[in-house]
Scaffold this active site. Structure first.
Site, short mmCIF file in Angstrom:
data_model
loop_
_atom_site.label_atom_id
_atom_site.label_comp_id
_atom_site.label_asym_id
_atom_site.label_seq_id
_atom_site.Cartn_x
_atom_site.Cartn_y
_atom_site.Cartn_z
N ILE A 278 11.81 30.60 -18.99
CA ILE A 278 13.03 30.36 -18.22
C ILE A 278 13.57 31.65 -17.58
O ILE A 278 14.35 31.60 -16.63
CB ILE A 278 14.09 29.64 -19.09
N HIS B 88 4.53 32.41 -29.85
CA HIS B 88 4.24 32.13 -28.44
C HIS B 88 3.49 33.28 -27.82
O HIS B 88 3.69 34.44 -28.15
CB HIS B 88 5.52 31.83 -27.64
P1 5GP Z 1 10.14 36.90 -27.23
O1 5GP Z 1 10.52 36.10 -28.45
O2 5GP Z 1 8.66 36.87 -26.95
O3 5GP Z 1 10.71 38.29 -27.25
O4 5GP Z 1 10.85 36.21 -25.97
C1 5GP Z 1 11.08 34.83 -25.92
C2 5GP Z 1 10.89 34.34 -24.50
O5 5GP Z 1 11.26 32.97 -24.48
C3 5GP Z 1 11.74 35.05 -23.44
O6 5GP Z 1 10.92 35.50 -22.40
C4 5GP Z 1 12.73 33.97 -22.99
O7 5GP Z 1 13.02 34.04 -21.61
C5 5GP Z 1 12.02 32.69 -23.33
N1 5GP Z 1 12.94 31.62 -23.68
C6 5GP Z 1 13.95 31.69 -24.58
N2 5GP Z 1 14.60 30.51 -24.65
C7 5GP Z 1 13.97 29.68 -23.79
C8 5GP Z 1 14.19 28.31 -23.42
O8 5GP Z 1 15.08 27.63 -23.91
N3 5GP Z 1 13.34 27.78 -22.51
C9 5GP Z 1 12.32 28.51 -21.94
N4 5GP Z 1 11.56 27.90 -21.04
N5 5GP Z 1 12.09 29.80 -22.25
C10 5GP Z 1 12.91 30.38 -23.17
#
Ligand code: 5GP
Length: 130
Positions: free
Chosen positions: A30, A93
């Site tokens: 997102i 992820h």
């Molecule tokens: P990380 O945990 O790898 O540091 O980052 C998590 C990623 O998930 C971020 O890039 C953030 O933009 C994405 N993200 C967090 N919440 C949501 C959501 O509700 N929907 C989507 N599509 N992406 C999300």
């Protein structure tokens, strides 16, 4: 309590879906770094990716490969980069990011602001390339 990503898989929270099979799910980030930035997750709720079993981790990588090849077709780039951080959302992820240069992988970069129509178009272009 279910993670935000499990709620996305369950359809309780909307997303721009790219692909799905019985074990894995891919949808647009997102807050994308570039157009085509996609997340691949296991449907199984595991926080740390390296807590997945060997078989599940290998299968997740094979699923991510299919998505990455489709991203590369839909969004011509030098290569699709892959990164695992997991510091924000406690549900494993893989980030897949079409790269024109190394700078496209810098998570400290400002994120793109895209409209719902743009997200929809990006997701369908990647799905169509699968
Ligand atoms: P990380 O945990 O790898 O540091 O980052 C998590 C990623 O998930 C971020 O890039 C953030 O933009 C994405 N993200 C967090 N919440 C949501 C959501 O509700 N929907 C989507 N599509 N992406 C999300």
């Amino acid at each position: 309590m279910a993670t935000i990503f499990s709620r996305i898989v369950a359809g309780e929270i909307p997303c721009y879906k790219v692909a799905e099979d019985d074990k894995f799910f891919a949808f647009l980030d997102i807050n994308p770094m570039v157009k085509g930035h996609t997340l691949v997750i296991p449907k199984q709720e595991v926080d740390y990716i390296f807590d997945l079993s060997d078989n599940d981790l290998a299968a997740m990588q094979v699923f991510a490969k299919k998505v990455a090849l489709a991203i590369g077709k839909a969004f011509p780039c030098k290569k699709v980069g892959q990164a695992v951080l997991g510091l924000e959302v406690p549900h494993a992820h893989i980030h897949l990011i079409p790269m024109q240069s190394e700078a496209d992988m810098l998570f400290s970069n400002p994120k793109l602001k895209l409209s719902p129509d743009e997200f929809t178009e990006i997701a369908s272009k990647i799905s169509a390339a699968m």
